[in-house]
Motif scaffolding. Structure first.
Motif, mmCIF file in Angstrom:
data_model
loop_
_atom_site.group_PDB
_atom_site.id
_atom_site.type_symbol
_atom_site.label_atom_id
_atom_site.label_comp_id
_atom_site.label_asym_id
_atom_site.label_seq_id
_atom_site.Cartn_x
_atom_site.Cartn_y
_atom_site.Cartn_z
ATOM 1 N N GLY A 117 18.904 -50.902 34.333
ATOM 2 C CA GLY A 117 17.623 -50.957 33.511
ATOM 3 C C GLY A 117 17.103 -52.443 33.385
ATOM 4 N N MET A 118 16.217 -52.496 32.480
ATOM 5 C CA MET A 118 15.587 -53.668 32.285
ATOM 6 C C MET A 118 15.354 -53.941 30.655
ATOM 7 N N LEU A 119 15.810 -54.912 29.898
ATOM 8 C CA LEU A 119 15.779 -54.966 28.710
ATOM 9 C C LEU A 119 14.566 -55.999 28.587
ATOM 10 N N PHE A 120 13.452 -55.714 27.753
ATOM 11 C CA PHE A 120 12.520 -56.701 27.438
ATOM 12 C C PHE A 120 12.668 -56.977 25.852
ATOM 13 N N VAL A 121 12.916 -58.034 25.705
ATOM 14 C CA VAL A 121 13.194 -58.740 24.225
ATOM 15 C C VAL A 121 11.985 -59.795 23.757
ATOM 16 N N TYR A 122 11.669 -59.380 22.625
ATOM 17 C CA TYR A 122 10.259 -60.082 22.012
ATOM 18 C C TYR A 122 10.857 -61.173 21.366
ATOM 19 N N PRO A 123 10.093 -62.158 20.737
ATOM 20 C CA PRO A 123 10.736 -63.425 19.993
ATOM 21 C C PRO A 123 10.553 -62.960 18.468
ATOM 22 N N SER A 124 9.945 -61.810 18.343
ATOM 23 C CA SER A 124 9.936 -61.265 16.830
ATOM 24 C C SER A 124 9.482 -59.695 17.002
ATOM 25 N N PRO A 125 9.746 -59.117 15.893
ATOM 26 C CA PRO A 125 9.564 -57.673 15.959
ATOM 27 C C PRO A 125 7.921 -57.492 15.898
ATOM 28 N N GLN A 126 7.404 -56.675 16.629
ATOM 29 C CA GLN A 126 6.107 -56.550 16.762
ATOM 30 C C GLN A 126 5.636 -55.139 17.326
ATOM 31 N N ARG A 127 4.169 -54.778 17.661
ATOM 32 C CA ARG A 127 3.601 -53.345 18.078
ATOM 33 C C ARG A 127 3.790 -53.935 19.621
ATOM 34 N N VAL A 128 4.333 -52.951 20.545
ATOM 35 C CA VAL A 128 4.077 -53.293 21.801
ATOM 36 C C VAL A 128 3.745 -52.135 22.400
ATOM 37 N N GLY A 129 3.027 -52.326 23.542
ATOM 38 C CA GLY A 129 2.450 -51.451 24.209
ATOM 39 C C GLY A 129 2.743 -51.424 25.990
ATOM 40 N N PHE A 130 3.068 -50.706 26.829
ATOM 41 C CA PHE A 130 3.434 -50.817 28.235
ATOM 42 C C PHE A 130 2.425 -49.775 29.038
#
Length: 129
Positions: A37-50
């Motif tokens: 799989g692929m793990l997308f990691v963000y610099p801080s918690p946020q609302r995300v959309g794909f």
């Protein structure tokens, strides 16, 4: 690694932890091995959309908060679909795996993920050997 009432599952992941890697994601891939799989990691918690533009295979998306708790799962995202899939607020990471995998394993909201991306807030912290 993920765990829940159903047991544990380990995935070999590619890490997407910068803007360029997150933007490309799994686009143009013709296949993904079943335990990968692929793990997308963000610099801080946020609302995300794909979205699935230029994505050739169906995917499940597992949205995870800073503690490593699964917030929600979007199953079988449709290849090439440009409809935004809203992960909600407070997302630190998203695991993408083959479509249908989350249901086959039994992954549900409230389960836990283990990865170094989840620091001191982790419910299931990584342990150094």
């Amino acid at each position: 690694m993920l765990r829940g009432d159903w047991g544990q599952a380990r995935f070999t992941i590619e890490l997407a932890d910068d803007a360029s890697e997150r933007a490309r994601g799994l686009m143009f891939r013709e296949k993904l091995p079943s335990s990968h799989g692929m793990l997308f990691v963000y610099p801080s918690p946020q609302r995300v959309g794909f979205w699935m533009k230029n994505t050739l295979i169906p995917l499940d998306m597992v949205f995870v908060d800073p503690s490593g708790t699964v917030l929600r799962i979007h199953e079988n995202a449709i290849p090439h679909d440009q409809t935004v899939i809203d992960g909600g607020d407070g997302v630190l990471a998203v695991l993408e795996v083959n479509g249908g995998m989350a249901r086959r394993i039994g992954i549900r909201a409230g389960d836990h993920m283990q990865h170094p991306a989840f620091g001191s807030e982790a419910i299931w912290p990584c342990v150094s050997p």
